[in-house]
Design a protein around this motif. Structure first.
Motif, short mmCIF file in Angstrom:
data_model
loop_
_atom_site.label_atom_id
_atom_site.label_comp_id
_atom_site.label_asym_id
_atom_site.label_seq_id
_atom_site.Cartn_x
_atom_site.Cartn_y
_atom_site.Cartn_z
N VAL A 14 19.68 -6.23 -49.13
CA VAL A 14 20.98 -5.64 -49.43
C VAL A 14 21.06 -5.45 -50.95
O VAL A 14 20.91 -6.42 -51.70
N GLU A 15 21.28 -4.25 -51.38
CA GLU A 15 21.31 -3.95 -52.80
C GLU A 15 22.37 -4.79 -53.53
O GLU A 15 23.54 -4.82 -53.13
N GLY A 16 21.93 -5.50 -54.57
CA GLY A 16 22.86 -6.27 -55.40
C GLY A 16 23.24 -7.63 -54.87
O GLY A 16 23.98 -8.37 -55.53
N LEU A 17 22.75 -8.00 -53.67
CA LEU A 17 23.10 -9.32 -53.12
C LEU A 17 22.25 -10.39 -53.79
O LEU A 17 21.02 -10.30 -53.81
N GLU A 18 22.91 -11.42 -54.34
CA GLU A 18 22.21 -12.47 -55.06
C GLU A 18 22.40 -13.81 -54.38
O GLU A 18 23.47 -14.13 -53.87
N VAL A 19 21.32 -14.60 -54.34
CA VAL A 19 21.40 -15.98 -53.85
C VAL A 19 22.11 -16.83 -54.89
O VAL A 19 23.04 -17.57 -54.60
#
Length: 202
Positions: free
Chosen positions: A55-60
Motif C-alpha cells: 500500500v503506497e505510503g503505509l509505514e510500520v
C-alpha cells in the motif's frame, strides 16, 4: 430414441444440471444466512501465484514502509492467514477486532489484501482501527480476487506451511466463528505440521 440420441440429449443437459447444483449451493448459503457455506474450489489446492504490491505510503514505523507480499511468502513452513478487506467495507470494521484477537490467540501471521481501495483510505483505516497484519498488499483492480475466488469483502483464507488453502471463511469473522471454526482449524493444522516434522514414531 436411439442410444446415440439419448447420449446427445444427456450431454446437452449436463451444463444445466451443473449450473442448478451450483445455484443450489448459493441459494442454501443465502437462505441460511451463513455465507461461509459458499463453495470454494481453492480448498486443498496451492494458493494462486500472486504478487500483492505494498500500500503506497503505509509505514510500520516512521520511515519504515509496510511491505507487500507474494504467494511465495505463504509457503515458508508456517500456518498463515490471508484476509481480504477494504476501507469502504462496513463488515470489515466490525471484523477488525476479531483479526487482532485471531493473531493474539493463534500466533499466526496475518496477511492483509486491500481490495479495490484507495491507498489514502487504506492508511486512514489502519491508522484508526489498528494494523494486525504482518504485511499488507493491494488488489487495486480486483484481478487477483478472481484467481482467489473472492466473492466480496471480507473473506479469510487459512493457508498451511506448504502454501495450500485449508479453509476459507466468507463474510466477517465473528466471536463464534473465531472460536468454533478458525482457531480449531489453525490448531489442527499446527498439530499436523508438528507431527509431520517429528517424523514416524519408532
Amino acid at each position: 430414441m436411439t442410444v446415440a440420441q439419448g447420449r446427445s440429449n444427456y450431454l446437452r443437459l449436463l451444463p444445466v444440471v451443473i449450473f442448478v447444483v451450483i445455484a443450489g449451493f448459493f441459494a442454501m448459503a443465502l437462505r441460511s444466512g451463513d455465507p461461509s457455506l459458499l463453495p470454494s474450489t481453492l480448498v486443498g489446492k496451492p494458493v494462486p501465484q500472486t504478487t500483492f504490491p505494498a500500500v503506497e505510503g503505509l509505514e510500520v514505523t516512521a520511515g519504515k514502509s509496510e511491505p507487500g507480499f507474494t504467494s511465495a511468502d505463504l509457503a515458508k513452513g508456517k500456518i498463515s492467514v490471508v484476509n481480504y478487506w477494504a476501507s469502504w467495507c462496513v463488515p470489515c470494521v466490525d471484523e477488525h477486532p476479531m483479526l487482532e484477537q485471531l493473531k493474539e490467540e493463534s500466533g499466526v501471521d496475518i496477511y492483509g489484501v486491500n481490495y479495490k481501495d484507495q491507498a489514502a483510505a487504506a492508511r486512514r483505516f489502519l491508522g484508526r482501527y489498528g494494523n494486525p497484519f504482518t504485511a499488507v498488499g493491494t488488489d487495486a483492480d480486483g484481478r487477483a480476487a478472481i484467481d482467489w475466488g473472492v466473492y466480496g469483502t471480507p473473506e479469510t483464507f487459512v493457508v498451511n506451511g506448504r502454501g495450500h488453502v485449508i479453509y476459507k471463511h466468507v463474510g466477517p469473522i465473528t466471536p463464534d466463528s473465531l472460536k468454533t471454526k478458525l482457531l480449531p482449524i489453525i490448531a489442527k493444522a499446527k498439530a499436523e505440521a508438528a507431527a509431520a516434522a517429528a517424523g514416524p514414531s519408532s
